[in-house]
Design an enzyme around this catalytic site. Sequence first.
Site, PDB file in Angstrom:
ATOM      1  N   ASP A  58       0.877  -1.168   0.000  1.00 54.51           N
ATOM      2  CA  ASP A  58       0.000   0.000   0.000  1.00 54.51           C
ATOM      3  C   ASP A  58       0.917   1.221   0.000  1.00 54.51           C
ATOM      4  OD1 ASP A  58      -1.628   2.156   0.546  1.00 54.51           O
ATOM      5  OD2 ASP A  58      -2.687   1.203   2.211  1.00 54.51           O
ATOM      6  N   TYR A  94      -6.933  16.426 -11.231  1.00 53.35           N
ATOM      7  CA  TYR A  94      -6.115  15.602 -12.117  1.00 53.35           C
ATOM      8  C   TYR A  94      -5.001  16.435 -12.749  1.00 53.35           C
ATOM      9  CZ  TYR A  94      -5.142  12.104 -15.777  1.00 53.35           C
ATOM     10  OH  TYR A  94      -4.548  11.179 -16.602  1.00 53.35           O
ATOM     11  N   LYS A 122      -0.943  15.968 -11.976  1.00 58.30           N
ATOM     12  CA  LYS A 122      -0.014  15.602 -13.051  1.00 58.30           C
ATOM     13  C   LYS A 122       1.035  16.702 -13.268  1.00 58.30           C
ATOM     14  CE  LYS A 122      -1.503  11.525 -14.098  1.00 58.30           C
ATOM     15  NZ  LYS A 122      -0.669  10.332 -13.772  1.00 58.30           N
ATOM     16  N   THR A 153      -5.851  -0.464 -21.859  1.00 60.16           N
ATOM     17  CA  THR A 153      -5.948  -1.079 -20.533  1.00 60.16           C
ATOM     18  C   THR A 153      -7.250  -1.861 -20.435  1.00 60.16           C
ATOM     19  OG1 THR A 153      -7.080   0.833 -19.595  1.00 60.16           O
ATOM     20  CG2 THR A 153      -4.668   0.844 -19.525  1.00 60.16           C
TER      21      THR A 153
END
Length: 263
Positions: A57, A159, A163, A194
Amino acid sequence: MPNLSERIAVVTGASRGVGKGVALGLAEAGAVVYVTGRSIAEESFTANEQVIPVHCDHTDDREVEAVFRRVIDDQGHLDILVNNVWGGYEKMVESGEFTWPLPFWKQPLWRWDAMFAAGVRAHYVSSIHAAGEMVKQRSGLIVNISFWAAQKYVGNVAYGASKAATDKLTADMAHELREHNVAVVSLYPGLVRTEKVMEAAAFLDLSNSESPQFIGRAVAALASDPNVIHKSGQVLVAAALAQEYGFTDTDGKQPRPLSLKEV
């Protein structure tokens, strides 16, 4: 094909998707690859003895430290780190609403926290452990998987901000590691096939898409380049690297690099 037969790599967040593809691409080139994730499954890599799954984790610093301690105990060195682990993609639908494209004032706060804790911070922590070994060796490559959202609006504010932070992490780590001959780059995939993308394949144009393993081939090409330090601090595009180094995707095709305008 690059020869990474004596190289040791760690790929974070490799249970599926791009991370799994990177691990397979590096193993294909001969590297021994330790793959991490909260839901990592040994059966996902049973056909490849080069890949060693380790549960981790990446929001738990003790678990992260244990991974790198094991790698050094087992192998004595570390050559490649690929930071792919990320957060914020969980619970896309809440109370019947698809929340990903909502404006920031309507976004759930947990998404910001997840992207920075399980994404940017996780990259930073893993890089600390990897860099400590690479500086001793005076060699190594750290690849931060990033995306065009760092440079233009894509999806949502959290997001883009996370990034952009990833690319700044790349630039500043490269600055500090350059004198130690350790390279750090950000790597942008294109449209990657994916598992999640393929679930929606009927609704997508996949004519210029990339397999997850194609991203691994890009990392393998960088890792085998004796002059990779000259790319340190840069944002690189996987499909552009294919043109530069001459590798293809698993289907023999060479996807066209996207530009900022096209994203």
